[in-house]
Design a protein around this motif. Structure first.
Motif, PDB file in Angstrom:
ATOM      1  N   ASP A  31      -1.022  -0.186 -11.574  1.00  0.00           N
ATOM      2  CA  ASP A  31      -1.038   1.257 -11.349  1.00  0.00           C
ATOM      3  C   ASP A  31       0.288   1.756 -10.786  1.00  0.00           C
ATOM      4  O   ASP A  31       0.833   2.755 -11.243  1.00  0.00           O
ATOM      5  N   TYR A  32       0.745   1.052  -9.795  1.00  0.00           N
ATOM      6  CA  TYR A  32       1.954   1.465  -9.095  1.00  0.00           C
ATOM      7  C   TYR A  32       2.769   0.231  -8.719  1.00  0.00           C
ATOM      8  O   TYR A  32       2.221  -0.853  -8.509  1.00  0.00           O
ATOM      9  N   LEU A  34       5.569  -0.512  -5.578  1.00  0.00           N
ATOM     10  CA  LEU A  34       6.069   0.047  -4.327  1.00  0.00           C
ATOM     11  C   LEU A  34       7.247  -0.790  -3.834  1.00  0.00           C
ATOM     12  O   LEU A  34       7.312  -1.995  -4.080  1.00  0.00           O
ATOM     13  N   TYR A  36       9.211  -1.798  -0.239  1.00  0.00           N
ATOM     14  CA  TYR A  36       9.121  -1.810   1.212  1.00  0.00           C
ATOM     15  C   TYR A  36      10.432  -2.342   1.771  1.00  0.00           C
ATOM     16  O   TYR A  36      11.094  -3.187   1.162  1.00  0.00           O
ATOM     17  N   PRO A  44       6.804  -4.432   7.574  1.00  0.00           N
ATOM     18  CA  PRO A  44       7.426  -3.686   6.467  1.00  0.00           C
ATOM     19  C   PRO A  44       7.070  -2.207   6.545  1.00  0.00           C
ATOM     20  O   PRO A  44       5.974  -1.846   6.970  1.00  0.00           O
ATOM     21  N   PHE A  46       7.070   1.403   4.193  1.00  0.00           N
ATOM     22  CA  PHE A  46       7.085   1.917   2.824  1.00  0.00           C
ATOM     23  C   PHE A  46       8.343   2.735   2.582  1.00  0.00           C
ATOM     24  O   PHE A  46       8.772   3.531   3.423  1.00  0.00           O
ATOM     25  N   PHE A  89      11.406  -5.610  -0.303  1.00  0.00           N
ATOM     26  CA  PHE A  89      10.360  -6.240  -1.112  1.00  0.00           C
ATOM     27  C   PHE A  89       9.863  -5.252  -2.156  1.00  0.00           C
ATOM     28  O   PHE A  89       9.599  -4.088  -1.832  1.00  0.00           O
ATOM     29  N   ARG A  94      -2.617  -3.523  -7.287  1.00  0.00           N
ATOM     30  CA  ARG A  94      -3.637  -3.928  -8.244  1.00  0.00           C
ATOM     31  C   ARG A  94      -4.988  -3.980  -7.556  1.00  0.00           C
ATOM     32  O   ARG A  94      -5.067  -4.023  -6.344  1.00  0.00           O
ATOM     33  N   ALA A  97      -9.096  -2.436  -4.151  1.00  0.00           N
ATOM     34  CA  ALA A  97      -8.568  -1.986  -2.869  1.00  0.00           C
ATOM     35  C   ALA A  97      -7.067  -1.732  -2.937  1.00  0.00           C
ATOM     36  O   ALA A  97      -6.435  -1.505  -1.915  1.00  0.00           O
ATOM     37  N   ARG A  98      -6.524  -1.765  -4.157  1.00  0.00           N
ATOM     38  CA  ARG A  98      -5.074  -1.569  -4.348  1.00  0.00           C
ATOM     39  C   ARG A  98      -4.282  -2.561  -3.497  1.00  0.00           C
ATOM     40  O   ARG A  98      -3.302  -2.197  -2.850  1.00  0.00           O
ATOM     41  N   GLN A  99      -4.744  -3.803  -3.508  1.00  0.00           N
ATOM     42  CA  GLN A  99      -4.026  -4.828  -2.776  1.00  0.00           C
ATOM     43  C   GLN A  99      -2.687  -5.082  -3.442  1.00  0.00           C
ATOM     44  O   GLN A  99      -2.510  -4.833  -4.634  1.00  0.00           O
ATOM     45  N   LEU A 100      -1.733  -5.569  -2.642  1.00  0.00           N
ATOM     46  CA  LEU A 100      -0.360  -5.691  -3.100  1.00  0.00           C
ATOM     47  C   LEU A 100       0.008  -7.145  -3.352  1.00  0.00           C
ATOM     48  O   LEU A 100      -0.356  -8.039  -2.585  1.00  0.00           O
ATOM     49  N   PHE A 102       3.460  -9.173  -3.582  1.00  0.00           N
ATOM     50  CA  PHE A 102       4.851  -8.982  -3.222  1.00  0.00           C
ATOM     51  C   PHE A 102       5.774  -9.959  -3.919  1.00  0.00           C
ATOM     52  O   PHE A 102       5.390 -11.103  -4.222  1.00  0.00           O
ATOM     53  N   GLY A 103       7.006  -9.511  -4.146  1.00  0.00           N
ATOM     54  CA  GLY A 103       8.067 -10.422  -4.511  1.00  0.00           C
ATOM     55  C   GLY A 103       8.563 -11.156  -3.272  1.00  0.00           C
ATOM     56  O   GLY A 103       8.100 -10.902  -2.152  1.00  0.00           O
TER      57      GLY A 103
ATOM     58  N   ASN B  31      -9.482   0.480   3.959  1.00  0.00           N
ATOM     59  CA  ASN B  31      -8.989  -0.840   3.546  1.00  0.00           C
ATOM     60  C   ASN B  31      -8.136  -1.472   4.634  1.00  0.00           C
ATOM     61  O   ASN B  31      -7.295  -0.813   5.234  1.00  0.00           O
ATOM     62  N   PHE B  33      -5.975  -5.386   5.475  1.00  0.00           N
ATOM     63  CA  PHE B  33      -5.426  -6.561   4.801  1.00  0.00           C
ATOM     64  C   PHE B  33      -4.780  -7.508   5.813  1.00  0.00           C
ATOM     65  O   PHE B  33      -4.216  -7.059   6.799  1.00  0.00           O
ATOM     66  N   TYR B  35      -1.822 -10.574   5.624  1.00  0.00           N
ATOM     67  CA  TYR B  35      -0.810 -11.294   4.860  1.00  0.00           C
ATOM     68  C   TYR B  35      -0.141 -12.316   5.769  1.00  0.00           C
ATOM     69  O   TYR B  35      -0.125 -12.163   6.992  1.00  0.00           O
ATOM     70  N   LEU B  43       5.480 -11.904   1.075  1.00  0.00           N
ATOM     71  CA  LEU B  43       4.192 -11.740   1.743  1.00  0.00           C
ATOM     72  C   LEU B  43       3.098 -12.166   0.783  1.00  0.00           C
ATOM     73  O   LEU B  43       3.086 -11.768  -0.379  1.00  0.00           O
ATOM     74  N   GLU B 100      -0.139   3.451  -0.534  1.00  0.00           N
ATOM     75  CA  GLU B 100       0.719   2.930   0.520  1.00  0.00           C
ATOM     76  C   GLU B 100      -0.088   2.187   1.569  1.00  0.00           C
ATOM     77  O   GLU B 100      -1.137   2.660   2.019  1.00  0.00           O
ATOM     78  N   GLN B 101       0.399   1.031   1.939  1.00  0.00           N
ATOM     79  CA  GLN B 101      -0.192   0.291   3.051  1.00  0.00           C
ATOM     80  C   GLN B 101       0.716   0.419   4.265  1.00  0.00           C
ATOM     81  O   GLN B 101       1.944   0.384   4.140  1.00  0.00           O
TER      82      GLN B 101
END
Lengths: 112, 112
Positions: A31-32, A34, A36, A44, A46, A89, A94, A97-100, A102-103, B31, B33, B35, B43, B100-101
């Protein structure tokens, strides 16, 4: 296998010049994305995001570009400032819960 | 301003101990989380929760459990700490409306 890759662990740029941070991804269904920024001993924060239906998003000195055919996105910082020195980052949003995801991050150093 | 707080900035525990990491957010976010951040790996998502008493495994749940008895509080539990769980642990929260988290400052856990 890493779904989000940042292949450059570090980048050094002169103050006032452009910083370009890169990110590659494998999953086309997102979806998105982001970006950080993280300073040592802090969580981190945003910076900027981009929707899967766009190819560019701009916020002040920060612009993110999305190339869906290449599965590549980049963050441009213009002009770079010493306070921009941090780890950056990219993260893919996805799931329900739109969990992230990360690279591994890129350490940006802006030299005065 | 969103605030995510974590109970400790630094923690040293012995192998085999049970460890509790607490996280509290003040923005009524649904939500939450957990990490961990390790050099070169970025992360990685351990567990997340989208509602009170609800939890889902992330990408690396082995050796961890979580608890969410109240909306504002999300706890990470290391049942029997091991040296490979030495890491920076970061808690985050987000609303169902946004991508955004918001992150806490992190807990640097050392297991000896």
């Amino acid at each position: 296998d890493q779904q989000v890759k940042q292949n450059s662990p570090s980048l050094s740029v002169q103050e006032g010049r452009i910083s370009i941070l890169n990110c590659d991804y494998t999953n086309s269904m997102f979806d998105y994305f982001l970006w950080y920024k993280k300073y040592p001993a802090e969580g981190p924060t945003f910076l900027i995001s981009i929707s899967s239906i766009k190819d560019k998003n701009e916020d002040g000195r920060f612009t993110v570009f999305l190339n869906k055919s290449a599965k590549h996105l980049s963050l441009h910082i213009v002009p770079s400032q010493p306070g921009d020195s941090a780890v950056y980052f990219c993260a893919e949003s996805r799931g329900s819960a739109r969990q992230l995801t990360f690279g591994s991050g890129t350490q940006l150093t802006v030299l005065p | 301003d969103v605030k995510v707080t974590q109970s400790s900035r630094y923690l040293v525990k012995r192998t085999g101990e049970k460890v509790f990491l607490e996280c509290v957010q003040d923005m009524d976010h649904e939500n939450m989380f957990w990490y961990r951040q390790d050099p070169g790996l970025g992360l990685r998502l351990i567990y997340f929760s989208y509602d009170v008493k609800m939890k889902e495994k992330g990408d690396i749940p082995e050796g961890y459990s979580v608890s969410r008895e109240k909306k504002e509080r999300f706890s990470l539990i290391l049942e029997s700490a091991s040296t490979n769980q030495t890491s920076m642990y970061l808690c985050a929260s987000s609303s169902v409306q946004g991508y955004e988290q918001y992150f806490g400052p992190g807990t640097r856990l050392t297991v000896t």
